[in-house]
Motif scaffolding. Sequence first.
Motif, PDB file in Angstrom:
ATOM      1  N   LEU A  58      11.865 101.668  -9.634  1.00 14.65           N
ATOM      2  CA  LEU A  58      10.762 100.816 -10.094  1.00 14.65           C
ATOM      3  C   LEU A  58      11.231  99.879 -11.200  1.00 14.65           C
ATOM      4  N   PHE A  79      11.660  95.893 -11.101  1.00 17.83           N
ATOM      5  CA  PHE A  79      11.004  95.023 -12.078  1.00 17.83           C
ATOM      6  C   PHE A  79      12.009  94.060 -12.703  1.00 17.83           C
ATOM      7  N   LEU A 129      12.816  91.468 -10.331  1.00 14.85           N
ATOM      8  CA  LEU A 129      11.725  90.484 -10.243  1.00 14.85           C
ATOM      9  C   LEU A 129      11.802  89.482 -11.382  1.00 14.85           C
ATOM     10  N   PHE A 144      -5.563  97.386  -7.647  1.00 18.11           N
ATOM     11  CA  PHE A 144      -5.450  97.509  -9.100  1.00 18.11           C
ATOM     12  C   PHE A 144      -6.621  98.283  -9.670  1.00 18.11           C
ATOM     13  N   GLU A 156      -5.380 106.615 -15.677  1.00 17.20           N
ATOM     14  CA  GLU A 156      -4.704 107.672 -16.415  1.00 17.20           C
ATOM     15  C   GLU A 156      -4.504 107.270 -17.873  1.00 17.20           C
ATOM     16  N   LEU A 212       6.534  95.348 -20.639  1.00 19.25           N
ATOM     17  CA  LEU A 212       6.689  94.736 -19.316  1.00 19.25           C
ATOM     18  C   LEU A 212       5.587  93.740 -19.018  1.00 19.25           C
ATOM     19  N   GLY A 248       4.661  91.824  -9.837  1.00 16.67           N
ATOM     20  CA  GLY A 248       5.156  92.301 -11.119  1.00 16.67           C
ATOM     21  C   GLY A 248       4.181  93.255 -11.786  1.00 16.67           C
ATOM     22  N   LEU A 249       2.895  92.909 -11.753  1.00 19.08           N
ATOM     23  CA  LEU A 249       1.905  93.788 -12.376  1.00 19.08           C
ATOM     24  C   LEU A 249       1.796  95.097 -11.611  1.00 19.08           C
ATOM     25  N   ALA A 250       1.887  95.012 -10.279  1.00 23.57           N
ATOM     26  CA  ALA A 250       1.833  96.241  -9.486  1.00 23.57           C
ATOM     27  C   ALA A 250       2.988  97.155  -9.864  1.00 23.57           C
ATOM     28  N   LEU A 251       4.166  96.558 -10.039  1.00 26.93           N
ATOM     29  CA  LEU A 251       5.321  97.365 -10.451  1.00 26.93           C
ATOM     30  C   LEU A 251       5.085  97.959 -11.825  1.00 26.93           C
ATOM     31  N   VAL A 311       2.281  98.780 -13.121  1.00 25.97           N
ATOM     32  CA  VAL A 311       1.348  99.898 -12.967  1.00 25.97           C
ATOM     33  C   VAL A 311       2.091 101.137 -12.462  1.00 25.97           C
ATOM     34  N   ARG A 312       2.947 100.935 -11.467  1.00 25.54           N
ATOM     35  CA  ARG A 312       3.690 102.075 -10.927  1.00 25.54           C
ATOM     36  C   ARG A 312       4.636 102.652 -11.987  1.00 25.54           C
ATOM     37  N   ILE A 313       5.242 101.776 -12.765  1.00 25.28           N
ATOM     38  CA  ILE A 313       6.153 102.275 -13.796  1.00 25.28           C
ATOM     39  C   ILE A 313       5.372 103.083 -14.825  1.00 25.28           C
ATOM     40  N   ARG A 314       4.179 102.573 -15.168  1.00 23.35           N
ATOM     41  CA  ARG A 314       3.333 103.303 -16.121  1.00 23.35           C
ATOM     42  C   ARG A 314       2.994 104.682 -15.571  1.00 23.35           C
ATOM     43  N   GLU A 315       2.749 104.760 -14.279  1.00 24.45           N
ATOM     44  CA  GLU A 315       2.418 106.059 -13.691  1.00 24.45           C
ATOM     45  C   GLU A 315       3.621 106.987 -13.652  1.00 24.45           C
TER      46      GLU A 315
END
Lengths: 503, 148, 271
Positions: free
Chosen positions: A163, A167, A170, B136, B142, C33, C219-222, C224-228
């Motif tokens: 991930l 990023f 990107l 989103f 969380e 990010l 980028g924002l989706a990534l 979010v995934r990184i945050r998770e």
Amino acid sequence: MSLIEQLPVLPIIIPLVAAPFCLIIPNGRIAYFYAIAISALTFLSCIGLLHGVAAGGTISYYLGDWAPPLGIEYRIDLANALVLTLISGVAALVIPASYPSIAAEANPKQIPLFYGAMLICMLGLLGVTITGDAFNVFVFLEISSLATYALVALGGRADRRALTASFNYLVMGTLGATFFVIGLGLLYQATGTLNMADIRVQLLENGTNRMVEAGYAFIIIGMGLKAAMFPMHLWLPNAYTYAPSAVSAFIAAASTKVAVYVLIRFTFSVVGADFDFVSAMLSYVLMPLALAGMFFASLVAVFQTDVKRMLAYSSVGQIGYMLLGISLGTEAGLQASIIHIFNHGLMKAALFLSVACVMLRLGVHTVDGFNGLAKRMPFTAAAFIFAGLSLVGVPLTVGFVSKWYLLQAAFEADRAWIAFLIVASSLIAVVYVGRIIELILLREPPEDGPLFRDVDGNPVREAPMVMLVPMWILVLANVYFGLRTDVTADLAGRAAASLIGGQ
Amino acid sequence: MRDEHLILRIMMKVLFAPIILFALYVQFHGDYGPGGGFQAGVIFAVAFILHGLIHGVDATRIALPQKVLSIMMVVGLMFYAGTGVLTMLLGGNLLGYDVIDPESTHHAGQHYGILLVEFGVGLTVAATMITIFYHFAGREPEIRDEDW
Amino acid sequence: MDILQFVIERFNYWIFTVLMMVGLYTVIARGNLVKKIIGLNIFQTSVFIYYISIGKVSGGTAPIFTTEHQKELKKHEHHGDAHHGDGHQVPTHQDGGHQDTAHQDGSHQGDAHDSADPMTMDLHAGDLHAGDANTSATLTRAGEHHGVSTPDLHDGDANALHAPANDALVSQGGDHGGDHGGEIATKATEFIEPLYSNPLPHVLILTAIVVGVATTAVGLALAVRIREAYGTIEEDELETADNVAEFGVADPRQQQDGGQGAGRLNPGGAQ
């Protein structure tokens, strides 16, 4: 309407029409067969194009019946026909090999999306290559890049570092694309046109000015980022390492090559190497960076414990060879560069596929997994050894052909010291490839411990047939094009001549 | 839930239809004036995003399920690519709209072609925007409220 | 004073440069990010502004086909559609009297003929004859005027180049478009016409905006995934987490013998 007339647009329209359906295909296996069929069709149309161009010269296709320079033109000459064939060929081989590997590494629900993204990535790369319109390059480049970011991030299920790698890719990729757009804007402002051939005509007619020079510099930086030109390669090792193995195989073979192709296209047939600032850029910027990349990245590769990361650093080094060929600024150098684009695609795809086989069975892509591989997975091991020797540049493989032409070009340009450096950096490749080959051949497989059995706890078997066959086709292509040097060398030579010749 | 945010819910009901209408105007007026598929698609999506903001994403998902959106995306892209393929089948180049109505003296084919393509673009953009919103907004929160 | 004038005349480039640097700095210097994505957006927006500003013709309006002109068109007995050929994204076409746009049409005709592609020629020949005599005259003139290699864009551009804010560029494209510019100026008085900005940069930027939106979404989706996966979106914390997972310490430089055994699936226990 005849199919032949529409051939130039088929490599774009086939995946474009096909890819969206992957959204509504419920089952990964159906999507897999579907993607195989589409990539094979695309490959066939690219072969047809290569054949048509080799026989009949440059093909031009007007989108929407609008004649250039007003409309968008697809312009296929030998240089991009070769790259098109490489991209679609690698896709047509990697996609069949991908199913077992991706099923093991990604979320099963995402498999149809994976194939959709693969097709879109291929479409974007083909589009960049095929188009004769400068802005179109940007659009297709971003199409392929967006798909690549998603593909790399798919590895996030197995390893969360995918991930962050995605990023970073990107961010760097977008910066690169935006630099490229700035460069295009400056060129457009100076020439008033976006058609590549027409930009050249305008520049020859009106000469250049500082705006054109700045635009060219922006384009070099932008494409350098996309092509992972040293020292702008920092996104690449992580992206290749943590992406799903099949994705690594495809993007390593195809995506950076396309960026190098764009560099070639803009250097030689859009701006033109006959301008002083271009040749200065080639000899004072591109050449030092290429040489530094060859040595630095290869040296770093020696110390990697992760085979994928090692191959990724080796890719950065190999990009150095391609850029070196370009930076000589001669026809021979350009020919060597185009040959190496093609050959490196073949060898890296084979190498990454063999790592994918190891990953599938053992669940690792570190050097530990390769201990005694010859005894456990002989076909995979042999494929890795052959492709690795090709990477080093052993005679009878394509790697040798590339290096041979590069050396010739260096001597021809009266730069024997460059030839010496090429040989010296190849010796580093001997070290990092030899290290793995030593593990494969001479070490005993582990008697115990975590890698004694495969990921399911069974004794380690050979990789499945669907992965072995495409991998061996690539390996045999490495040998075949190593023996039949006339095919690639002749085509690349003619491509280089037409690129250097300007129009 | 029913009784909360009465003003917001009423306003949403009032605004929903005009937003869709405006989207359609932008969509089909795009041939002559400012507008077109991209803008119309986003405006169309805004109506549903507004719905989602006020009634919750789950309610919107019932009104417009993700499956429908996926199909909308595919259909939209097929309008686009299909127009291109149609022009190819009719003997022109890709997206050479003139072959759609070759008899026309004033390029009527260009109008038909662009209407079809823009309609496809509109569908795809709307579906994509709503999908992005779903994904989103629909993730499990969380981050607790006090962490913000 | 010259310097001041130099600066002020190029204010659009200054804005572009400053925004670009702000964006680039944000991308590089910020560890968060989401802030990086904001930086990317600023960076991209600066490029959009740059493109739009080079297409601006001083005194020109947005290239929009308005109803008043449609009425005028009918007065002049023009086919409203006749010039709509430039494709969907560029609704620039007015009646033939309008100098700059007619010129664009005209040069296009010229190209179509000169490039000797029968199919294209036929198509545009239809276009050519659809207009009235007035249009055809302009078209022919423009057609003669332009060689094969001179695309219509040059006219739009020539206009842009003549804009005071862009006079720095006259050195290149200026003389190219200069003769047309003069022609445009004389002809312009004969017709009631709005002056249009060059629409091509708008179209390009429309595309680039869409690409930018897509990049931002990915980028924002990534993020979010990184945050998770990591529980943070701060770059240094991410690095620490990776190092801890791989080497067992926050800074691998303190412990050189790590590394073996890393890379096995799921080192951080992430999901």
